[in-house]
Design a protein around this motif. Structure first.
Motif, PDB file in Angstrom:
ATOM      1  N   TRP A  73       0.957  -0.923   0.013  1.00 13.95           N
ATOM      2  CA  TRP A  73       0.058   0.028   0.145  1.00 13.95           C
ATOM      3  C   TRP A  73       0.997   1.189   0.026  1.00 13.95           C
ATOM      4  CZ3 TRP A  73      -5.102  -0.509  -0.587  1.00 13.95           C
ATOM      5  CH2 TRP A  73      -5.772  -1.531  -0.342  1.00 13.95           C
ATOM      6  N   ASP A 111       0.988   5.798   0.335  1.00 15.43           N
ATOM      7  CA  ASP A 111       0.095   7.014   0.027  1.00 15.43           C
ATOM      8  C   ASP A 111       0.993   7.767  -0.780  1.00 15.43           C
ATOM      9  OD1 ASP A 111      -1.818   6.116   2.088  1.00 15.43           O
ATOM     10  OD2 ASP A 111      -0.262   6.424   3.562  1.00 15.43           O
ATOM     11  N   GLU A 127       0.724  11.405  -3.210  1.00 16.40           N
ATOM     12  CA  GLU A 127       0.185  12.760  -3.419  1.00 16.40           C
ATOM     13  C   GLU A 127       0.350  13.014  -4.967  1.00 16.40           C
ATOM     14  OE1 GLU A 127       0.074  17.330  -1.708  1.00 16.40           O
ATOM     15  OE2 GLU A 127       1.540  16.020  -0.685  1.00 16.40           O
ATOM     16  N   LEU A 145      -3.691  13.549  -1.507  1.00 15.80           N
ATOM     17  CA  LEU A 145      -3.179  12.395  -1.109  1.00 15.80           C
ATOM     18  C   LEU A 145      -3.881  10.971  -1.424  1.00 15.80           C
ATOM     19  CD1 LEU A 145      -0.468  11.268   0.339  1.00 15.80           C
ATOM     20  CD2 LEU A 145      -1.921  11.320   2.552  1.00 15.80           C
ATOM     21  N   LEU A 146      -3.406  10.046  -2.058  1.00 23.47           N
ATOM     22  CA  LEU A 146      -4.363   8.835  -2.425  1.00 23.47           C
ATOM     23  C   LEU A 146      -3.578   7.505  -1.688  1.00 23.47           C
ATOM     24  CD1 LEU A 146      -5.026   9.461  -6.030  1.00 23.47           C
ATOM     25  CD2 LEU A 146      -6.650   9.874  -3.986  1.00 23.47           C
ATOM     26  N   HIS A 147      -4.502   6.581  -1.236  1.00 31.89           N
ATOM     27  CA  HIS A 147      -4.096   5.472  -0.654  1.00 31.89           C
ATOM     28  C   HIS A 147      -4.119   4.509  -1.698  1.00 31.89           C
ATOM     29  CE1 HIS A 147      -2.985   2.624   2.845  1.00 31.89           C
ATOM     30  NE2 HIS A 147      -3.837   1.955   2.565  1.00 31.89           N
ATOM     31  N   TRP A 191      -2.898   3.632 -11.236  1.00 29.84           N
ATOM     32  CA  TRP A 191      -4.079   4.268 -10.750  1.00 29.84           C
ATOM     33  C   TRP A 191      -4.818   5.046 -11.866  1.00 29.84           C
ATOM     34  CZ3 TRP A 191      -4.169   9.824  -9.970  1.00 29.84           C
ATOM     35  CH2 TRP A 191      -5.749  10.254  -9.782  1.00 29.84           C
ATOM     36  N   MET A 209       5.796   6.034   3.683  1.00 29.90           N
ATOM     37  CA  MET A 209       4.449   6.219   3.066  1.00 29.90           C
ATOM     38  C   MET A 209       3.891   4.912   2.394  1.00 29.90           C
ATOM     39  SD  MET A 209       3.785   9.372   3.919  1.00 29.90           S
ATOM     40  CE  MET A 209       2.543   9.935   2.671  1.00 29.90           C
TER      41      MET A 209
END
Length: 95
Positions: free
Chosen positions: A40, A42, A44, A50-52, A71, A84
């Motif tokens: 995973w 995080d 930005e 910010l996206l997980h 993504w 992160m």
């Protein structure tokens, strides 16, 4: 009978949001991971925040991890700070 000029539709390239990356000069030497590790991350993105995200770690150093994400529908490699990134487990496939 009217004549029609046919042409294939034009699809402009989608603008990809740019990730905020760690400065490569501060990372140190990256060690390649083989096979890649599910993680995973995080990340930005400029204009998004910010996206997980589900990613795969391709390389790592003491300070950063090079992750692969899809993504936006295209493979992107992003250098993110180590704090992160966390490991994730893949669910085994049932037959």
């Amino acid at each position: 009978m009217p004549k029609h000029k046919w042409a294939p539709p034009e699809h402009p390239d989608v603008t990809l949001h740019q990730p905020v990356v760690v400065d490569p000069d501060t990372v140190g030497e990256l060690r390649t991971l083989d096979p890649v590790t599910p993680v995973w991350a995080d990340i930005e993105f400029v204009g998004v925040g910010l996206l997980h995200l589900k990613c795969f770690a391709a390389a790592e150093s003491e300070f950063a991890v090079l992750v692969q994400t899809a993504w936006q529908g295209r493979l992107q490699q992003v250098l993110v700070a180590r704090e992160m990134v966390t490991r994730r487990a893949l669910t085994p496939r049932a037959r």
